[in-house]
Design a protein around this motif. Structure first.
Motif, short mmCIF file in Angstrom:
data_model
loop_
_atom_site.label_atom_id
_atom_site.label_comp_id
_atom_site.label_asym_id
_atom_site.label_seq_id
_atom_site.Cartn_x
_atom_site.Cartn_y
_atom_site.Cartn_z
N VAL A 181 10.17 -2.76 5.51
CA VAL A 181 9.30 -2.85 4.35
C VAL A 181 9.13 -4.34 4.00
O VAL A 181 8.04 -4.67 3.79
CB VAL A 181 9.55 -1.91 3.20
CG1 VAL A 181 8.62 -2.06 2.07
CG2 VAL A 181 9.44 -0.53 3.59
N SER A 229 3.04 -2.04 -0.48
CA SER A 229 3.85 -0.60 -0.55
C SER A 229 3.36 0.31 -1.46
O SER A 229 2.79 0.15 -2.45
CB SER A 229 5.27 -1.01 -0.91
OG SER A 229 5.88 -1.92 0.18
N ILE A 257 7.83 4.58 3.61
CA ILE A 257 8.76 4.26 4.15
C ILE A 257 9.29 5.58 4.30
O ILE A 257 8.84 6.62 3.54
CB ILE A 257 10.00 3.70 3.05
CG1 ILE A 257 11.21 3.48 3.82
CG2 ILE A 257 10.04 4.48 1.93
CD1 ILE A 257 12.14 2.59 3.07
#
Length: 249
Positions: A208, A219, A247
């Motif tokens: 990330v 994100s 994620i």
């Protein structure tokens, strides 16, 4: 970086997902015992059921793997829909949705349109938290629904941008004013497309951070606890957006 809201799956969990996909791969569409009116789900824990940006969230799902023509080796072990919790991941319902499209398309379209029109506005429809655009006819089906509901936002993430016979029509669909679709990408898919906004799914926080070094990426605010849900965020529903980083969970 804020703490991730959901636990990153262990190696054992990923192996269990791979094994479950072996079972799913042998399944077929299932005829439902009766034709329900509310065929779209009313949100989930991530999207929320309503929020500060949207008064209702609806979700349409299909079975994973079976309706994912652009699945990769990464998908076969990492897809979160390979979960045996049939309360949260109702595989049989998704198989029924698939059957309805294949066998009762016109009635299905009418019921989906009715459900969307009766939902509190503003409303957003998530296309495929499970499954994907698997055929040209299926794309045309959703294009008709989307054009019928111009006051509603439709959004999603697809790997079918690599499939000949689907990719061009997907781009046309994404040009509609009330549609936002990201090209989903992983390292098994080769070059990142330069003619799509994309989403990437990272396996750990380090990945990330690597993507976040590029200002063109952001994100997912919900996954990192910056907003309670998609219905209160709206980032993925807007045309002026960056590439999205998720994620794995």
């Amino acid at each position: 970086m804020n703490k991730v809201k959901r636990q990153i799956p262990s190696i054992d969990t990923l192996l269990q997902r791979k094994k479950y996909f072996e079972y799913i791969g042998a399944l077929s569409p299932v005829e439902p015992p009766f034709f329900k009116d509310d065929l779209l789900d009313s949100g989930n824990n991530k999207t929320g059921y309503y929020g500060t940006k949207y008064n209702s969230i609806l979700i349409w799902n299909l079975p994973p793997l079976l309706t994912c023509p652009a699945k990769t080796q990464w998908c076969l072990t990492h897809c979160y829909n390979a979960d045996t919790d049939l309360i949260k991941y109702p595989l049989n319902k998704w198989l029924e949705n698939w059957w309805l499209f294949e066998n009762k398309r016109e009635i299905l379209q009418e019921k989906i349109n009715n459900q969307i029109k009766l939902s509190p506005k503003p409303c957003a429809v998530r296309l495929h938290s499970s499954g994907d655009f698997f055929s040209y006819d299926y794309l045309v089906f959703w294009e008709s629904i989307i054009k019928e509901n111009k006051e509603v936002i439709f959004w999603g993430y697809t790997r079918s941008w690599v499939i000949p016979g689907i990719s061009n029509e997907l781009k046309k669909l994404n040009e509609l004013e009330n549609v936002n679709i990201f090209a989903s990408w992983d390292k098994y898919m080769g070059q990142i497309p330069n003619d799509w906004k994309i989403c990437v799914v990272c396996s750990n926080v380090e990945e990330v951070k690597e993507f976040e070094r590029d200002d063109n990426y952001i994100s997912c605010p919900e996954q990192f606890g910056l907003t309670p849900n998609c219905a209160s965020c709206g980032l993925c529903m807007t045309k002026n957006r960056k590439n999205i980083i998720f994620i794995i969970h």
